[in-house]
Design a protein around this motif. Structure first.
Motif, PDB file in Angstrom:
ATOM      1  N   PHE A   1       9.599   2.484  32.081  1.00  0.00           N
ATOM      2  CA  PHE A   1      10.266   2.056  30.851  1.00  0.00           C
ATOM      3  C   PHE A   1      10.294   0.534  30.759  1.00  0.00           C
ATOM      4  CE2 PHE A   1      11.848   6.242  31.913  1.00  0.00           C
ATOM      5  CZ  PHE A   1      11.737   6.916  30.707  1.00  0.00           C
ATOM      6  N   MET A   2      10.571   0.044  29.562  1.00  0.00           N
ATOM      7  CA  MET A   2      10.600  -1.402  29.318  1.00  0.00           C
ATOM      8  C   MET A   2      11.804  -2.079  29.971  1.00  0.00           C
ATOM      9  SD  MET A   2       8.084  -2.663  27.389  1.00  0.00           S
ATOM     10  CE  MET A   2       8.782  -4.025  26.448  1.00  0.00           C
ATOM     11  N   HIS A   3      12.894  -1.345  30.127  1.00  0.00           N
ATOM     12  CA  HIS A   3      14.137  -1.922  30.625  1.00  0.00           C
ATOM     13  C   HIS A   3      14.812  -0.943  31.573  1.00  0.00           C
ATOM     14  CE1 HIS A   3      18.184  -3.742  30.564  1.00  0.00           C
ATOM     15  NE2 HIS A   3      17.590  -4.849  30.131  1.00  0.00           N
ATOM     16  N   LYS A   4      15.554  -1.470  32.525  1.00  0.00           N
ATOM     17  CA  LYS A   4      16.247  -0.622  33.493  1.00  0.00           C
ATOM     18  C   LYS A   4      17.236   0.331  32.809  1.00  0.00           C
ATOM     19  CE  LYS A   4      20.188  -3.640  34.572  1.00  0.00           C
ATOM     20  NZ  LYS A   4      21.230  -2.603  34.363  1.00  0.00           N
ATOM     21  N   ASN A   5      17.845  -0.118  31.705  1.00  0.00           N
ATOM     22  CA  ASN A   5      18.772   0.757  30.987  1.00  0.00           C
ATOM     23  C   ASN A   5      18.057   1.916  30.310  1.00  0.00           C
ATOM     24  OD1 ASN A   5      20.992  -0.763  31.732  1.00  0.00           O
ATOM     25  ND2 ASN A   5      20.949  -2.026  29.889  1.00  0.00           N
ATOM     26  N   GLY A   6      16.763   1.689  29.967  1.00  0.00           N
ATOM     27  CA  GLY A   6      15.960   2.781  29.427  1.00  0.00           C
ATOM     28  C   GLY A   6      15.764   3.870  30.466  1.00  0.00           C
ATOM     29  N   LEU A   7      15.468   3.466  31.697  1.00  0.00           N
ATOM     30  CA  LEU A   7      15.352   4.423  32.794  1.00  0.00           C
ATOM     31  C   LEU A   7      16.682   5.120  33.031  1.00  0.00           C
ATOM     32  CD1 LEU A   7      13.846   5.687  35.224  1.00  0.00           C
ATOM     33  CD2 LEU A   7      14.541   3.690  36.572  1.00  0.00           C
ATOM     34  N   GLY A   8      17.771   4.347  33.032  1.00  0.00           N
ATOM     35  CA  GLY A   8      19.087   4.925  33.285  1.00  0.00           C
ATOM     36  C   GLY A   8      19.470   5.971  32.248  1.00  0.00           C
ATOM     37  N   SER A   9      19.261   5.666  30.971  1.00  0.00           N
ATOM     38  CA  SER A   9      19.653   6.610  29.921  1.00  0.00           C
ATOM     39  C   SER A   9      18.805   7.877  29.961  1.00  0.00           C
ATOM     40  CB  SER A   9      19.539   5.947  28.545  1.00  0.00           C
ATOM     41  OG  SER A   9      18.200   5.575  28.263  1.00  0.00           O
ATOM     42  N   ARG A  10      17.500   7.737  30.225  1.00  0.00           N
ATOM     43  CA  ARG A  10      16.652   8.938  30.305  1.00  0.00           C
ATOM     44  C   ARG A  10      17.005   9.789  31.518  1.00  0.00           C
ATOM     45  NH1 ARG A  10      16.432   8.424  25.889  1.00  0.00           N
ATOM     46  NH2 ARG A  10      14.772   7.596  24.582  1.00  0.00           N
ATOM     47  N   MET A  11      17.420   9.146  32.613  1.00  0.00           N
ATOM     48  CA  MET A  11      17.778   9.916  33.800  1.00  0.00           C
ATOM     49  C   MET A  11      19.107  10.654  33.625  1.00  0.00           C
ATOM     50  SD  MET A  11      15.344   9.945  35.915  1.00  0.00           S
ATOM     51  CE  MET A  11      14.272   9.961  34.461  1.00  0.00           C
ATOM     52  N   VAL A  12      19.935  10.214  32.685  1.00  0.00           N
ATOM     53  CA  VAL A  12      21.138  10.988  32.366  1.00  0.00           C
ATOM     54  C   VAL A  12      20.728  12.339  31.791  1.00  0.00           C
ATOM     55  CG1 VAL A  12      23.186  11.132  30.904  1.00  0.00           C
ATOM     56  CG2 VAL A  12      22.582   8.967  31.962  1.00  0.00           C
ATOM     57  N   THR A  13      19.848  12.312  30.784  1.00  0.00           N
ATOM     58  CA  THR A  13      19.368  13.557  30.188  1.00  0.00           C
ATOM     59  C   THR A  13      18.615  14.394  31.205  1.00  0.00           C
ATOM     60  OG1 THR A  13      19.145  12.408  28.058  1.00  0.00           O
ATOM     61  CG2 THR A  13      18.063  14.532  28.265  1.00  0.00           C
ATOM     62  N   SER A  14      17.768  13.729  32.006  1.00  0.00           N
ATOM     63  CA  SER A  14      17.015  14.437  33.038  1.00  0.00           C
ATOM     64  C   SER A  14      17.944  15.134  34.032  1.00  0.00           C
ATOM     65  CB  SER A  14      16.106  13.454  33.777  1.00  0.00           C
ATOM     66  OG  SER A  14      15.422  14.085  34.837  1.00  0.00           O
ATOM     67  N   SER A  15      18.960  14.426  34.496  1.00  0.00           N
ATOM     68  CA  SER A  15      19.906  14.992  35.472  1.00  0.00           C
ATOM     69  C   SER A  15      20.596  16.222  34.912  1.00  0.00           C
ATOM     70  CB  SER A  15      20.954  13.944  35.861  1.00  0.00           C
ATOM     71  OG  SER A  15      20.363  12.819  36.464  1.00  0.00           O
ATOM     72  N   ILE A  16      21.026  16.148  33.651  1.00  0.00           N
ATOM     73  CA  ILE A  16      21.737  17.267  33.041  1.00  0.00           C
ATOM     74  C   ILE A  16      20.824  18.468  32.857  1.00  0.00           C
ATOM     75  CG2 ILE A  16      22.799  18.034  30.878  1.00  0.00           C
ATOM     76  CD1 ILE A  16      24.691  16.584  32.739  1.00  0.00           C
ATOM     77  N   VAL A  17      19.567  18.216  32.432  1.00  0.00           N
ATOM     78  CA  VAL A  17      18.604  19.312  32.265  1.00  0.00           C
ATOM     79  C   VAL A  17      18.385  20.028  33.585  1.00  0.00           C
ATOM     80  CG1 VAL A  17      16.158  19.825  31.833  1.00  0.00           C
ATOM     81  CG2 VAL A  17      17.425  18.372  30.243  1.00  0.00           C
ATOM     82  N   PHE A  18      18.116  19.282  34.647  1.00  0.00           N
ATOM     83  CA  PHE A  18      17.891  19.895  35.958  1.00  0.00           C
ATOM     84  C   PHE A  18      19.168  20.549  36.487  1.00  0.00           C
ATOM     85  CE2 PHE A  18      14.203  16.893  36.270  1.00  0.00           C
ATOM     86  CZ  PHE A  18      13.234  17.861  36.473  1.00  0.00           C
ATOM     87  N   PHE A  19      20.320  19.952  36.215  1.00  0.00           N
ATOM     88  CA  PHE A  19      21.595  20.511  36.669  1.00  0.00           C
ATOM     89  C   PHE A  19      21.836  21.875  36.026  1.00  0.00           C
ATOM     90  CE2 PHE A  19      26.157  21.189  36.292  1.00  0.00           C
ATOM     91  CZ  PHE A  19      26.615  20.916  37.575  1.00  0.00           C
ATOM     92  N   ILE A  20      21.638  21.980  34.723  1.00  0.00           N
ATOM     93  CA  ILE A  20      21.860  23.251  34.016  1.00  0.00           C
ATOM     94  C   ILE A  20      20.883  24.319  34.503  1.00  0.00           C
ATOM     95  CG2 ILE A  20      21.680  24.403  31.766  1.00  0.00           C
ATOM     96  CD1 ILE A  20      22.789  21.860  30.498  1.00  0.00           C
ATOM     97  N   LEU A  21      19.611  23.945  34.656  1.00  0.00           N
ATOM     98  CA  LEU A  21      18.624  24.922  35.134  1.00  0.00           C
ATOM     99  C   LEU A  21      18.907  25.346  36.575  1.00  0.00           C
ATOM    100  CD1 LEU A  21      15.349  23.416  33.603  1.00  0.00           C
ATOM    101  CD2 LEU A  21      16.483  25.542  32.941  1.00  0.00           C
ATOM    102  N   GLY A  22      19.303  24.392  37.427  1.00  0.00           N
ATOM    103  CA  GLY A  22      19.642  24.735  38.802  1.00  0.00           C
ATOM    104  C   GLY A  22      20.867  25.626  38.877  1.00  0.00           C
TER     105      GLY A  22
END
Length: 414
Positions: A166-187
Motif C-alpha cells: 500500500f501507499m501508506h502504513k495506515n492503508g495497510l493497517g485499515s485493510r488488515m482490520v477487515t482482513s482480521s475480521i474476515v479470517f476471524f469469522i471464518l475461523g
C-alpha cells in the motif's frame, strides 16, 4: 466448460477485490513514494484496469438481468440509491463539474460491483473470496517488505514503518482490520481446517501491529468485542435485556472516564490530543460546510488545491490535507446535510434489519454485514472513506447493506 467459466468469474472477482483494496499497483507505479512526497505518477494503467472491471461487471449484471432486477427491487434500498443518484446530480451545482462527473461515474461503477458481489455470491462465498484476496495481500506484503523494501517500507514519516503493498502504513493497517475480521469469522464458524483461517487472522494482526496504525488496532479490538456482543441479541429476552443494560452502563462509565482522561490515554498510545492534526482541521471544515449547508460543493468539488475552496483551509493550518480525515464531514462537504441525511437513514435501516436477520440465524457468517457496517461507522471518525469511489470499504458497504435487506425481505415473505 461451466466449471471453467465459474473459475474465470471468481478470478475476475479476486482481481477486482485487489483493485478496490488499493493494493500493489499504486505503490509500484509511484516508484515507492509515500503520501507525504506528493509525487505525481502515470496512473493510466490503474484507470484501464478499473474500466475493464466496470465493463465486465456491467456485462455480468446484464447477462443475469432478471436476477439483478429482482435483487434490486426486493432489497428496496431507496436511501442508498438516492444517495448515489444525488452524487451524480451534484454536477449541476458542483464547484468542479469535471471532477464531479468523473468521481460520480466511478462511484456508480464501484457501487454496481457491490450489487454484483451481493447478488452473485452468498455471504459464505463473499467471505471466502475476501479471505483469498487478503491472503494474497498478506503474502505480497511480506514479500515486498523483505525483498522489495523500497516499496514495502515507508520512510517518509520519520522512522521506517511497514506498509506492505500500500501507499501508506495506515492503508495497510485499515485493510488488515477487515482482513482480521474476515479470517476471524471464518475461523470461528468453520469446523474443518479452521487452522487455515486462524493463521490468516494471526498474520493479519501481525501486519497491523507492524504498520503501527493505532486507530486500526483500536478499531479491530472494538470489532472483536462487537462480534461477541452482537451474539447476545440471539439470547432469550430474559437474559438479553439485563445483559444489554449492564453493557450500556459499562460503556457510559468508560465514556465519562475517557472525557476526563483523554489526554492521558492518547499519550499512553503515543498520540497527541489533536489526533495528528485532525481536530485542527475539523472546525475549519465545519465553517466551510455552513457556507453551503444543504447541498455542499458537489461530489469531489471542494478539495481542489490552491485553486479550490480547500485553499482556505490550507492557508490557515499551514499544511496541505487532501481530505478532512472524517467521513461524515467529507460527505457534508460533497453533498451537504441532505447527503448525510440520506446516508444515515439508509445506514440505520440496514443496521436494524441486520439485527433482525441475525436474531433469526445461528451462524457467525450472518454477523459479517453488521460488523462491516460498524467498522464503516468507526473508521469514518478519523478517515474520509465513507462515500469514496473505487474503495473496498464503500463497495463492501453496498454489498453488506443489500445482502441484509435481501435476507430480511426473503425471511419476512417466508
Amino acid at each position: 466448460m461451466r466449471k471453467i467459466l465459474i473459475f474465470a468469474e471468481q478470478g475476475f472477482t479476486i482481481v477486482a477485490l485487489m483493485m478496490f483494496s488499493g493494493a500493489v499497483l499504486n505503490v509500484i507505479l509511484s516508484g515507492g513514494a509515500g503520501q507525504q512526497s506528493l509525487v505525481e505518477y502515470d496512473s493510466s494503467l490503474i484507470r484501464i484496469v478499473f474500466f475493464f472491471i466496470y465493463a465486465v461487471t456491467f456485462l455480468l449484471l446484464v447477462l443475469r438481468w432478471k436476477k439483478t432486477l429482482y435483487f434490486l427491487i426486493l432489497s428496496k434500498d431507496v436511501w442508498l440509491y438516492s444517495l448515489i443518484i444525488l452524487s451524480a446530480v451534484s454536477i449541476t451545482w458542483s464547484f468542479a463539474p469535471a471532477i464531479t462527473l468523473k468521481n460520480s461515474f466511478t462511484l456508480i461503477s464501484s457501487s454496481l460491483f457491490g450489487v454484483y458481489f451481493a447478488s452473485r455470491y452468498s455471504l459464505k462465498q463473499q467471505l471466502h473470496l475476501l479471505a483469498l484476496n487478503f491472503g494474497i495481500i498478506i503474502v505480497l506484503s511480506f514479500v515486498f517488505a523483505v525483498a522489495l523494501p523500497k516499496y514495502g517500507i515507508q520512510t517518509d514519516i520519520g522512522s521506517p514503518k511497514l506498509r506492505g503493498v500500500f501507499m501508506h502504513k495506515n492503508g495497510l493497517g485499515s485493510r488488515m482490520v477487515t482482513s482480521s475480521i474476515v479470517f476471524f469469522i471464518l475461523g470461528y464458524q468453520t469446523q474443518r481446517r479452521s487452522w487455515i483461517f486462524w493463521v490468516g487472522f494471526s498474520l493479519s494482526v501481525l501486519l497491523l501491529l507492524l504498520s503501527t496504525s493505532t486507530s486500526s488496532l483500536i478499531n479491530l479490538l472494538i470489532l472483536i468485542l462487537a462480534f461477541f456482543a452482537f451474539q447476545i441479541w440471539r439470547w432469550s429476552y430474559l437474559v438479553m435485556v439485563p445483559t444489554i443494560i449492564m453493557m450500556a452502563t459499562i460503556i457510559q462509565t468508560f465514556y465519562f472516564w475517557f472525557s476526563n482522561n483523554s489526554e492521558l490515554l492518547f499519550t499512553s498510545l503515543g498520540k497527541d490530543a489533536t489526533l495528528t492534526g485532525r481536530t485542527e482541521i475539523w472546525p475549519l471544515v465545519i465553517d466551510r460546510i455552513w457556507k453551503h449547508p444543504w447541498l455542499g460543493y458537489g461530489y469531489g468539488g471542494f478539495w481542489q488545491g490552491w485553486d479550490g475552496e480547500s485553499a482556505y483551509i490550507w492557508r490557515i493550518v499551514g499544511w496541505v490535507p487532501s481530505h478532512p480525515h472524517n467521513g461524515y464531514l467529507a460527505l457534508c462537504l460533497d453533498l451537504g446535510l441532505l447527503g448525510l441525511g440520506l446516508f444515515l437513514l439508509g445506514y440505520w435501516r440496514s443496521y436494524l434489519q441486520g439485527f433482525a436477520s441475525m436474531r433469526r440465524s445461528k451462524t457467525a457468517l450472518d454477523i459479517w454485514p453488521l460488523i462491516h457496517m460498524t467498522y464503516i461507522a468507526l473508521a469514518s471518525t478519523t478517515e474520509s472513506s465513507l462515500l469514496e469511489s473505487n474503495s473496498l470499504n464503500w463497495m463492501l458497504y453496498v454489498a453488506a447493506s443489500l445482502s441484509v435487506r435481501m435476507t430480511h425481505e426473503i425471511k419476512v415473505k417466508s
